[in-house]
Motif scaffolding. Structure first.
Motif, PDB file in Angstrom:
ATOM      1  N   ASP A  69       4.087   4.988   7.767  1.00 21.49           N
ATOM      2  CA  ASP A  69       2.982   5.937   7.825  1.00 21.49           C
ATOM      3  C   ASP A  69       2.730   6.440   9.232  1.00 21.49           C
ATOM      4  N   LYS A  70       3.249   5.721  10.225  1.00 20.21           N
ATOM      5  CA  LYS A  70       3.126   6.137  11.621  1.00 20.21           C
ATOM      6  C   LYS A  70       4.518   6.334  12.195  1.00 20.21           C
ATOM      7  N   CYS A  71       4.577   6.890  13.402  1.00 20.40           N
ATOM      8  CA  CYS A  71       5.888   7.103  14.018  1.00 20.40           C
ATOM      9  C   CYS A  71       6.550   5.771  14.345  1.00 20.40           C
ATOM     10  N   HIS A  72       5.727   4.703  14.375  1.00 21.18           N
ATOM     11  CA  HIS A  72       6.247   3.383  14.717  1.00 21.18           C
ATOM     12  C   HIS A  72       6.511   2.589  13.438  1.00 21.18           C
ATOM     13  N   VAL A  73       7.766   2.554  13.011  1.00 15.28           N
ATOM     14  CA  VAL A  73       8.156   1.813  11.809  1.00 15.28           C
ATOM     15  C   VAL A  73       7.964   0.316  12.047  1.00 15.28           C
ATOM     16  N   HIS A  74       7.381  -0.379  11.064  1.00 13.26           N
ATOM     17  CA  HIS A  74       7.189  -1.820  11.200  1.00 13.26           C
ATOM     18  C   HIS A  74       7.260  -2.505   9.841  1.00 13.26           C
ATOM     19  N   ILE A  75       7.560  -3.807   9.869  1.00 10.97           N
ATOM     20  CA  ILE A  75       7.744  -4.597   8.652  1.00 10.97           C
ATOM     21  C   ILE A  75       6.598  -5.587   8.502  1.00 10.97           C
ATOM     22  N   HIS A  76       6.084  -5.707   7.282  1.00 11.62           N
ATOM     23  CA  HIS A  76       5.124  -6.760   6.939  1.00 11.62           C
ATOM     24  C   HIS A  76       5.866  -7.757   6.051  1.00 11.62           C
ATOM     25  N   LEU A  77       6.049  -8.961   6.553  1.00 14.62           N
ATOM     26  CA  LEU A  77       6.789 -10.002   5.842  1.00 14.62           C
ATOM     27  C   LEU A  77       5.839 -11.134   5.470  1.00 14.62           C
ATOM     28  N   TYR A  78       5.818 -11.488   4.184  1.00 13.71           N
ATOM     29  CA  TYR A  78       4.966 -12.583   3.702  1.00 13.71           C
ATOM     30  C   TYR A  78       5.857 -13.686   3.154  1.00 13.71           C
ATOM     31  N   VAL A  79       5.658 -14.897   3.671  1.00  9.75           N
ATOM     32  CA  VAL A  79       6.489 -16.038   3.294  1.00  9.75           C
ATOM     33  C   VAL A  79       5.591 -17.182   2.826  1.00  9.75           C
ATOM     34  N   ASN A  80       5.965 -17.807   1.719  1.00  7.29           N
ATOM     35  CA  ASN A  80       5.207 -18.958   1.226  1.00  7.29           C
ATOM     36  C   ASN A  80       5.405 -20.130   2.183  1.00  7.29           C
ATOM     37  N   ARG A  81       4.313 -20.598   2.720  1.00  2.00           N
ATOM     38  CA  ARG A  81       4.382 -21.717   3.658  1.00  2.00           C
ATOM     39  C   ARG A  81       4.770 -23.013   2.951  1.00  2.00           C
ATOM     40  N   ILE A  82       4.527 -23.092   1.648  1.00  2.00           N
ATOM     41  CA  ILE A  82       4.844 -24.283   0.860  1.00  2.00           C
ATOM     42  C   ILE A  82       6.224 -24.115   0.235  1.00  2.00           C
ATOM     43  N   ASP A  83       7.106 -25.077   0.446  1.00  2.00           N
ATOM     44  CA  ASP A  83       8.440 -24.971  -0.145  1.00  2.00           C
ATOM     45  C   ASP A  83       8.423 -25.493  -1.587  1.00  2.00           C
ATOM     46  N   PHE A  84       9.565 -25.494  -2.237  1.00  2.24           N
ATOM     47  CA  PHE A  84       9.634 -25.869  -3.647  1.00  2.24           C
ATOM     48  C   PHE A  84       9.421 -27.358  -3.869  1.00  2.24           C
ATOM     49  N   LYS A  85       9.386 -28.148  -2.795  1.00  3.92           N
ATOM     50  CA  LYS A  85       9.090 -29.575  -2.904  1.00  3.92           C
ATOM     51  C   LYS A  85       7.628 -29.879  -2.604  1.00  3.92           C
TER      52      LYS A  85
ATOM     53  N   ASN B   9       0.822  -1.208   0.000  1.00  2.86           N
ATOM     54  CA  ASN B   9       0.000   0.000   0.000  1.00  2.86           C
ATOM     55  C   ASN B   9       0.864   1.269   0.000  1.00  2.86           C
ATOM     56  N   GLN B  10       0.788   2.019  -1.084  1.00  4.74           N
ATOM     57  CA  GLN B  10       1.604   3.228  -1.216  1.00  4.74           C
ATOM     58  C   GLN B  10       1.140   4.359  -0.296  1.00  4.74           C
ATOM     59  N   GLU B  11      -0.119   4.292   0.143  1.00  5.74           N
ATOM     60  CA  GLU B  11      -0.611   5.313   1.069  1.00  5.74           C
ATOM     61  C   GLU B  11       0.103   5.225   2.418  1.00  5.74           C
ATOM     62  N   LYS B  12       0.679   4.086   2.691  1.00  2.00           N
ATOM     63  CA  LYS B  12       1.421   3.891   3.934  1.00  2.00           C
ATOM     64  C   LYS B  12       2.929   4.037   3.710  1.00  2.00           C
ATOM     65  N   ASN B  13       3.282   4.661   2.573  1.00  4.38           N
ATOM     66  CA  ASN B  13       4.690   4.872   2.225  1.00  4.38           C
ATOM     67  C   ASN B  13       5.464   3.553   2.211  1.00  4.38           C
ATOM     68  N   ALA B  14       4.810   2.516   1.669  1.00  3.74           N
ATOM     69  CA  ALA B  14       5.422   1.187   1.674  1.00  3.74           C
ATOM     70  C   ALA B  14       6.616   1.123   0.727  1.00  3.74           C
ATOM     71  N   GLU B  15       7.651   0.412   1.177  1.00  5.60           N
ATOM     72  CA  GLU B  15       8.833   0.153   0.355  1.00  5.60           C
ATOM     73  C   GLU B  15       9.202  -1.315   0.523  1.00  5.60           C
ATOM     74  N   ILE B  16       9.660  -1.934  -0.560  1.00  7.28           N
ATOM     75  CA  ILE B  16      10.135  -3.315  -0.470  1.00  7.28           C
ATOM     76  C   ILE B  16      11.518  -3.302   0.169  1.00  7.28           C
ATOM     77  N   VAL B  17      11.669  -4.047   1.251  1.00  3.00           N
ATOM     78  CA  VAL B  17      12.965  -4.096   1.933  1.00  3.00           C
ATOM     79  C   VAL B  17      13.591  -5.492   1.849  1.00  3.00           C
ATOM     80  N   PHE B  18      12.812  -6.458   1.374  1.00  5.14           N
ATOM     81  CA  PHE B  18      13.330  -7.830   1.259  1.00  5.14           C
ATOM     82  C   PHE B  18      12.523  -8.577   0.204  1.00  5.14           C
TER      83      PHE B  18
END
Length: 285
Positions: free
Chosen positions: A104-120, A20-29
């Motif tokens: 977007d707030k004074c409290h910087v936080h990360i949203h991390l999404y990981v695929n629960r299913i591996d390549f196998k 969400n760009q309204e929250k000044n989102a940037e990809i960090v990983f």
């Protein structure tokens, strides 16, 4: 630093929220992904997830929150390191993953999404993932010399202890210095010593006790010290004016711009204890 995690099924909506760009989102990983928008990333997740149709909640959603102070000094490269170390702690290394920082707030936080299913096609076990997420966040914080939840709680409790002691000290000073004879005089005298006293008045318009505001904190009298409950403050004031006179004048108190009465429990406690003390002193026990 705080870590929260859960397994979800709404991958597309969650990644769109993270981006969400309204929250000044940037990809960090970003790992094992080439997509350039939420839809493309979701489709890449789904290609791998199609190998395991039994798993419904097939994406992990994590929120990693440094303290406000740490968040101010962390650069994107530091947030990238946090994500890598966090995934290492949970043993989620070789999986599709993407993380966004929200500022977007004074409290910087990360949203991390990981695929629960591996390549196998194997689903990562999600048992106690919330607890494990917090442990992983604490481990990363220690390695990167950031504050952990326990350290923040300790500092908060330590500061609160000092604050309680200071409010009680000023309370004792007020009683000794001004010798107030009524609740109104006590509130005014405490204000002179830098403490705002807030009467606790119930729906029946009766005084039950007091809250004390100092240095941005607001605490009940009983949370500061047992001598600072409404009844115990009343007992101290009654010694300065006489029990009968104090109780009589306290039937109609002018507090917070309205007339109130003491609660029955406060009234009885003050009368009982103070009269007992007077009798004891009178007969020389």
């Amino acid at each position: 630093m705080i870590g929260k995690g859960k397994a979800i099924s709404h991958t597309s909506a969650s990644i769109a929220y993270g981006w969400n760009q309204e929250k000044n989102a940037e990809i960090v990983f970003k790992q094992h992904l080439v997509g350039e928008n939420p839809n493309e990333i979701t489709k890449e997740f789904e290609l791998v997830q199609a190998q395991n149709y039994h798993c419904k909640n097939n994406t992990f959603s994590f929120v990693i929150s440094p303290t406000i102070e740490d968040g101010r000094k962390l650069k994107n490269k530091d947030l990238n390191t946090i994500c890598k170390k966090f995934m290492d702690e949970l043993n989620l290394k070789e999986r599709q993953a993407i993380a966004f920082v929200h500022r977007d707030k004074c409290h910087v936080h990360i949203h991390l999404y990981v695929n629960r299913i591996d390549f196998k096609g194997v689903a990562f076990k999600d048992r106690l993932i919330g607890v494990r997420s917090q442990r992983a966040a604490e481990a990363v914080a220690e390695k990167m010399q950031l504050k952990t939840v326990r350290q923040v709680q300790f500092e908060k409790e330590f500061n609160l202890k000092e604050l309680r002691q200071e409010v009680q000290r000023r309370h004792n000073l007020t009683l000794k210095q001004f010798k107030p004879k009524s609740f109104e005089q006590y509130i005014d005298a405490m204000a002179r010593n830098g403490i705002k006293v807030i009467p606790s008045i119930n729906k029946a318009n009766k005084l039950q006790g007091f809250r004390f505001e100092y240095n941005g904190q607001n605490l009940k009298g009983s949370e500061i010290h047992r001598t600072m409950t409404g009844s115990n403050i009343g007992k101290e004031l009654a010694q300065n004016t006489g029990v009968e006179k104090f109780i009589k004048q306290s039937r109609n108190l002018n507090l917070m711009g309205k007339t109130v009465e003491m609660s029955t429990n406060m009234l009885l406690s003050i009368a009982k204890t103070t009269i007992k003390k007077t009798i004891t002193q009178g007969i020389g026990y």
